[in-house]
Design a protein around this motif. Sequence first.
Motif: not given
Lengths: 325, 60
Positions: A193-195, A252-257, A306-313
């Motif tokens: 679920g981390a991405g 380390f993956l985290e979801h973010g805006a 690494l907080c990441f928005a779920r797009d290719n940026r």
Amino acid sequence: MRAEPIRRRVKAVDKRKTGEVGLPRTRPGSDPGSAFHLRIADITVAVAAGEADLVLRLDEATEEFLVAPSSPDATVTAGWGDPGGASLGEPVFDSGGIWKLYRDGTRHRFLFSSPALGPLPYKEATFEADFSSGEVTLRRACFQAAHGLWPLEYPLDELLLQGLLARGRGVEVHACGVTDGSGRGLLFVGQSGAGKTTMARLWEGVPGITVLSDDRIILRRVGSGFTMYGTPWHGEAALAAPASAPLTGVFFLEHGAVNTLVPLRGATAATRLFACGFPPFFDRAGLDFTLNFLGDLVAEVPCHELCFARDNRVVEFVQSWAGSA
Amino acid sequence: MNTAPGSKKSHTRRSYVKPSMKRVHLKPEEAVLGGCKITGQFGPTVPGCKPLGNCSGLQS
């Protein structure tokens, strides 16, 4: 470094591009008594059927890791029998899932059971203390033998590698690994679920990128640095490549805006890596090695949350970091 | 090297930081390879397991 520009799913990986040796092997499932040599993270495992009516059959991802016969680090022979029929020895570990571990003298004995397959164990695997050799015993009534089977079917394949790795070789982690166009290895670590799958799909298809795995990566020390290796044990994206690359960064993956990087060091980074690893919790020496290995790794390789928005940026964001690291 | 008793320390002391506890989440069912990694289901039955290629030899 053996990273090659493979960007396809396991079903379509071209061995000529991976540099793997051409194999004098039969089609999986067609040769009773056949034997296979696998090489995962530069660890070679030889698997042979011990009986004529036991047909070995690999899944597509594992097939990509076949190599020509060579001196193996471990040999495994499989045959029919009565798993758990003899005294198993001292109970050591209960996974809470389908397997339990017993210790019979110096030997490790894994017993596999599932109510879906009846009250009796469907498989047993016995390995010598150093995991250099072992036997797998299969209950005939539990398998569709005519279609062929793979004695090291999950999770035994990973348990065997776990045992081999813990003896000074390396650590398997729950991660997606990619190499960029310059051959730099980028490790994206996280639990379910981390991405990891999302990250793998964002990188897949980017020119010059190789996705080594979307779910399982093996880390080893090679020379003065650390190397990450693809494994056959992929996730939902079904990406697995028999390739490797020097480890350049751990994320380390985290979801973010928005996309952000926060440096992590020392015990914080090592603990988070350990929590996403597959250490042998039942093996004190193996745990000692794993902790020391991860401690050394986070001291030498830059680690970030690494907080990441779920797009290719995020691909460009990480590439920008890698280019300046 | 030992510092002689009574000698002045040349470096400045770092400010005290109170130790704190940091909790790191562990999913034991994942860490012990106890269940199906494809579906995320764990336990001995995994009735909904539809792995990609693996487990094809098992009777069900």
